[in-house]
Design a protein around this motif. Structure first.
Motif, short mmCIF file in Angstrom:
data_model
loop_
_atom_site.label_atom_id
_atom_site.label_comp_id
_atom_site.label_asym_id
_atom_site.label_seq_id
_atom_site.Cartn_x
_atom_site.Cartn_y
_atom_site.Cartn_z
N ALA A 42 0.85 -1.20 0.00
CA ALA A 42 0.00 0.00 0.00
C ALA A 42 0.88 1.24 0.00
N ARG A 43 0.46 2.26 -0.80
CA ARG A 43 1.28 3.46 -0.90
C ARG A 43 0.40 4.69 -1.12
N VAL A 44 0.93 5.84 -0.73
CA VAL A 44 0.31 7.12 -1.01
C VAL A 44 1.14 7.80 -2.10
N GLY A 45 0.45 8.28 -3.14
CA GLY A 45 1.14 8.93 -4.24
C GLY A 45 0.52 10.27 -4.58
N LEU A 46 1.16 10.98 -5.47
CA LEU A 46 0.64 12.25 -5.96
C LEU A 46 0.62 12.20 -7.48
N LEU A 47 -0.59 12.30 -8.05
CA LEU A 47 -0.78 12.30 -9.49
C LEU A 47 -1.00 13.74 -9.94
N GLN A 48 -0.15 14.24 -10.83
CA GLN A 48 -0.25 15.60 -11.34
C GLN A 48 -0.61 15.57 -12.82
N LEU A 49 -1.66 16.26 -13.18
CA LEU A 49 -2.11 16.34 -14.56
C LEU A 49 -2.11 17.79 -15.01
N LYS A 50 -1.62 18.01 -16.21
CA LYS A 50 -1.68 19.34 -16.81
C LYS A 50 -2.38 19.21 -18.15
N SER A 51 -3.66 19.56 -18.16
CA SER A 51 -4.46 19.38 -19.36
C SER A 51 -3.99 20.31 -20.47
N SER A 52 -3.82 19.77 -21.66
CA SER A 52 -3.43 20.57 -22.81
C SER A 52 -4.59 20.75 -23.78
N SER A 53 -5.82 20.44 -23.33
CA SER A 53 -6.96 20.45 -24.23
C SER A 53 -7.27 21.83 -24.77
N SER A 54 -6.88 22.89 -24.05
CA SER A 54 -7.22 24.24 -24.49
C SER A 54 -6.14 24.88 -25.33
N LEU A 55 -4.98 24.23 -25.42
CA LEU A 55 -3.89 24.83 -26.16
C LEU A 55 -4.22 24.89 -27.65
N GLY A 56 -4.01 26.04 -28.26
CA GLY A 56 -4.26 26.20 -29.68
C GLY A 56 -5.72 26.31 -30.02
N GLN A 57 -6.59 26.39 -29.00
CA GLN A 57 -8.03 26.45 -29.26
C GLN A 57 -8.62 27.80 -28.85
N GLY A 58 -7.77 28.71 -28.37
CA GLY A 58 -8.27 30.01 -27.95
C GLY A 58 -8.97 29.99 -26.62
N GLY A 59 -8.83 28.89 -25.86
CA GLY A 59 -9.48 28.78 -24.57
C GLY A 59 -8.56 29.22 -23.46
N PRO A 60 -8.98 29.01 -22.21
CA PRO A 60 -8.16 29.40 -21.07
C PRO A 60 -6.90 28.54 -20.99
N PRO A 61 -5.87 29.02 -20.30
CA PRO A 61 -4.63 28.26 -20.21
C PRO A 61 -4.84 26.94 -19.47
N ALA A 62 -3.95 26.00 -19.76
CA ALA A 62 -4.07 24.69 -19.13
C ALA A 62 -3.96 24.81 -17.61
N LYS A 63 -4.71 23.97 -16.90
CA LYS A 63 -4.71 23.98 -15.45
C LYS A 63 -4.09 22.69 -14.94
N GLU A 64 -3.31 22.81 -13.87
CA GLU A 64 -2.70 21.64 -13.26
C GLU A 64 -3.61 21.10 -12.17
N ILE A 65 -3.81 19.80 -12.17
CA ILE A 65 -4.64 19.14 -11.18
C ILE A 65 -3.76 18.19 -10.39
N GLU A 66 -3.84 18.25 -9.07
CA GLU A 66 -3.08 17.36 -8.22
C GLU A 66 -4.04 16.49 -7.41
N ILE A 67 -3.90 15.19 -7.56
CA ILE A 67 -4.76 14.24 -6.87
C ILE A 67 -3.89 13.30 -6.06
N GLU A 68 -4.18 13.18 -4.76
CA GLU A 68 -3.47 12.20 -3.95
C GLU A 68 -4.08 10.82 -4.17
N THR A 69 -3.24 9.81 -4.23
CA THR A 69 -3.69 8.43 -4.39
C THR A 69 -3.36 7.65 -3.13
N PRO A 70 -4.10 6.58 -2.84
CA PRO A 70 -5.18 5.96 -3.61
C PRO A 70 -6.36 6.91 -3.79
N ALA A 71 -6.93 6.89 -5.00
CA ALA A 71 -7.97 7.85 -5.35
C ALA A 71 -9.13 7.15 -6.05
#
Length: 446
Positions: A42-71
């Motif tokens: 068993a372990r505790v981790g940190l998952l970091q996501l930086k969405s690139s879905s808005s890049l090049g689409q004229g949308g808001p800048p990508a946001k970083e999401i941090e989720i502790e695991t187990p999740a």
């Protein structure tokens, strides 16, 4: 094909052509282990996501999401929880609730790949740039794998709209257009009842399809390689070892909840995790009950789906199992045991709650418990008002996310085994009491 190479592939239907380049792990996902259980996996981790879905689409800048695991990943219908609208997502704990799991098959009867591409992916389609999206082939409710109809060309799924054969190229069109943050390779899942030959074939196909997915992989999004093997330790180990050789960002352990025994599951989970590198995240499909979650975490699993919550909510049940191992409900009440619950959950449709002005769980901080009573939800359920499911899903999701938070705290404090044993023993006693009480109600006095 060596796992470090990519061949050029054309994905028609409005999806851009991939270019030949060396395969590199996605820079949009990072995973680090923060703490280990003193004795065990068993372990505790940190998952970091930086969405690139808005890049090049004229949308808001990508946001970083941090989720502790187990999740817990929230199971969705077309990107949203079944009964929670976007404006109600803020009622759930953040950032714990910011990982949404969906199946690309949900969109087979909706916008086509070209339309979703033009919109900018699933984040922009739903207006949820601040959330992480995880795409998995199998939906454990609507899109079930049909092993006997799958063949070497693709995986077959039974859906409300009929049976679909999904080939790797078609699957990758959907992934490329939707731009999820994490996505799982196509797998040939089989139930526990198949022959050893069919089980071996499923592993061979899954590895072949993983190579196909890698060759057509978009630049964005982290790939989790599917691991199957049915009820064979050897085949699960073989599949895990082959997937571990590929350049993937994480691992998705398939094939549970399809007739396998919970008593044997721990052996299969440990056989797989023993064959995987420790530094990458692992996700599992088909483990929903609290005992199953603890079983998976004990084997080193980091991410779980929440189909369990959907089923409870749909039937009018609310989670009440004590997060600290101390039951707040009277186990001597046979009426409660027989008609309204089993000390894990209560059935709020039951007549016993018609005049109950208490909260679902006293002290719960969720929106539902802070504002509504059991009597009100009982009324909503019995007049078939959808608000009942909205309130129940908010509570059930909040309760289960709190369960995961306490698990992480127990691991970090070196008390996971104690936490696990206490909760399992407590639930076993409560379930036994409920069974005996129900038996007494239907058995004549001797």
């Amino acid at each position: 094909m060596p796992p470090t190479e990519r061949r050029e592939g054309s994905l028609d239907g409005g999806v851009a052509q991939t270019q030949v380049h060396s395969e590199q792990e996605s820079t949009n996902m990072k995973f680090a282990i923060k703490a280990w259980c003193k004795s065990g996996r068993a372990r505790v981790g940190l998952l970091q996501l930086k969405s690139s879905s808005s890049l090049g689409q004229g949308g808001p800048p990508a946001k970083e999401i941090e989720i502790e695991t187990p999740a817990l990943l929230l199971t969705t219908r077309k990107g949203l929880p079944a009964f929670i609208s976007p404006d109600h997502l803020s009622f759930l704990p953040s950032p714990d609730s910011r990982l949404l799991q969906f199946s690309p098959m949900h969109f087979m009867e909706g916008p086509n790949s070209k339309t979703i591409t033009n919109i900018g992916g699933v984040h922009r389609l739903l207006g949820l740039q601040g959330y992480g999206f995880v795409a998995v082939p199998r939906d454990s409710i609507l899109f079930l794998p049909e092993s006997y109809s799958s063949n070497k060309n693709g995986a077959s799924f039974e859906t409300p709209c009929g049976r679909f054969l999904v080939k790797p190229l078609e699957y990758m069109k959907m992934i490329t257009s939707m731009k999820p943050d994490l996505w799982v390779s196509l797998a040939d899942e089989v139930p526990a009842s198949v022959t050893a030959k069919r089980n071996k074939t499923s592993v061979d196909r899954t590895i072949t399809w993983l190579d196909d997915c890698i060759s057509l992989k978009p630049r964005d999004g982290a790939l989790f390689g599917s691991i199957v093997g049915g009820c064979s330790v050897e085949e699960r180990q073989r599949c895990a070892q082959e997937v571990a050789k590929r350049n993937v960002s994480g691992y998705y352990i398939d094939g549970f909840g399809l007739g396998d025994s919970i008593d044997e599951r721990s052996t299969f989970l440990h056989a797989v995790t023993d064959s995987l590198p420790k530094e990458k995240p692992r996700q599992v499909c088909g483990l929903g009950l609290p005992e199953e979650v603890l079983q998976g975490i004990a084997a080193g699993i980091d991410l779980f789906d929440s189909t369990y919550i959907y089923h409870l909510t749909l039937e009018g049940f609310a989670l009440i199992f004590p997060l600290n191992g101390k039951c707040k409900h009277d186990v001597s009440d046979p009426q409660l045991c027989a008609t309204a619950g089993d000390y894990t959950k209560i059935n709020l449709k039951a007549t016993v709650y018609r005049k109950d002005a208490s909260r679902i769980v006293e002290g719960c901080k969720c929106y539902t418990c802070q504002n509504h009573t059991k009597a009100y939800i009982n009324h909503l359920l019995n007049v078939h008002e959808m608000l009942a499911q909205i309130l129940l899903e908010i509570h059930n999701t909040h309760h289960y996310l709190s369960f995961f938070r306490l698990i992480r705290e127990a691991i970090a404090e070196g008390k996971f085994e104690e936490f696990k044993q206490k909760l399992i023993e407590s639930r076993r006693e409560h379930l036994l009491a409920a069974t005996l009480s129900a038996f007494e109600l239907v058995t004549p006095v001797r």
